[in-house]
Design a protein around this motif. Structure first.
Motif, PDB file in Angstrom:
ATOM      1  N   ASN A 136       0.812  -1.213   0.000  1.00 29.82           N
ATOM      2  CA  ASN A 136       0.000   0.000   0.000  1.00 29.82           C
ATOM      3  C   ASN A 136       0.847   1.266   0.000  1.00 29.82           C
ATOM      4  OD1 ASN A 136      -2.298  -1.536  -0.007  1.00 29.82           O
ATOM      5  ND2 ASN A 136      -2.746  -1.258   2.162  1.00 29.82           N
ATOM      6  N   VAL A 137       1.952   1.264   0.722  1.00 33.40           N
ATOM      7  CA  VAL A 137       2.815   2.448   0.787  1.00 33.40           C
ATOM      8  C   VAL A 137       3.437   2.736  -0.583  1.00 33.40           C
ATOM      9  CG1 VAL A 137       4.942   3.368   1.783  1.00 33.40           C
ATOM     10  CG2 VAL A 137       3.280   2.271   3.252  1.00 33.40           C
ATOM     11  N   VAL A 138       3.931   1.694  -1.253  1.00 34.71           N
ATOM     12  CA  VAL A 138       4.549   1.868  -2.571  1.00 34.71           C
ATOM     13  C   VAL A 138       3.507   2.344  -3.580  1.00 34.71           C
ATOM     14  CG1 VAL A 138       5.599   0.606  -4.486  1.00 34.71           C
ATOM     15  CG2 VAL A 138       6.445   0.275  -2.179  1.00 34.71           C
ATOM     16  N   LYS A 139       2.324   1.741  -3.559  1.00 33.15           N
ATOM     17  CA  LYS A 139       1.279   2.147  -4.506  1.00 33.15           C
ATOM     18  C   LYS A 139       0.757   3.551  -4.202  1.00 33.15           C
ATOM     19  CE  LYS A 139      -0.231  -2.232  -6.311  1.00 33.15           C
ATOM     20  NZ  LYS A 139      -1.374  -3.119  -6.573  1.00 33.15           N
ATOM     21  N   ALA A 140       0.720   3.941  -2.934  1.00 34.73           N
ATOM     22  CA  ALA A 140       0.318   5.301  -2.572  1.00 34.73           C
ATOM     23  C   ALA A 140       1.354   6.311  -3.062  1.00 34.73           C
ATOM     24  CB  ALA A 140       0.135   5.417  -1.064  1.00 34.73           C
TER      25      ALA A 140
END
Length: 168
Positions: A136-140
């Protein structure tokens, strides 16, 4: 402005962000499978992320790298930093990216740092809000970078001269 690019003209470097192991319980015991999050970038505004899943670590990394090369976007940079502040969201992950003065460095951790290094950003301040799940952090972070625009793109979209973008 985010745009797709051809891979052949770029010198991309891979970076492994996360490797995960999941176990499926079967009659004979546990069967392990692996997931990977890979970031590729040329250090000059191009970046892509990919997810790979396989029964072996090396296969998961190869699949993630291949997926990342298919999802490359372009991010406009200004003097080694971002043109403006931006927030990206994906699932419960939320990332704030703020431009910084030259010499500040890359103030980021984990997946955010990997993505920003791959893009080629040298000076930026970041804050990860919400989920710390690497996916989620990378995609955000990618979501935030998709919303970065330079003055030229904004002036074309508004149909005004580039000077009026700066003055408001």
């Amino acid at each position: 402005m985010a745009r797709k690019v051809k891979i052949g003209e770029l010198q991309l470097k891979d970076k492994l962000v996360y490797i995960g192991r999941v176990a499926k319980v079967v009659k004979g015991g546990r069967r392990f499978s692996f997931t990977s999050v890979i970031v590729v970038g040329d250090g000059n505004g191009h970046v892509g992320i990919g997810l790979g899943k396989a029964n072996e670590v090396s296969s998961a990394i190869a699949k993630g790298s291949e997926d990342a090369r298919k999802n490359i976007i372009y991010v406009p940079l200004r003097k080694g930093t971002l043109p403006h502040t931006v927030i990206g969201k994906y699932g419960a992950g939320k990332v704030l990216l703020k431009p910084a003065t030259p010499g500040t460095g890359l103030i980021a951790g984990g997946g955010v740092r990997a993505v920003l290094e791959a893009v080629g950003i040298q000076d930026v301040l970041t804050k990860s809000l919400g989920s710390s799940n690497p996916h989620n952090v990378v995609k955000a972070t990618i979501s935030a970078l998709r919303n970065v625009y330079d003055a030229k793109a904004i002036s074309e979209r508004r149909g005004v001269e580039i000077q009026s973008v700066y003055t408001g």
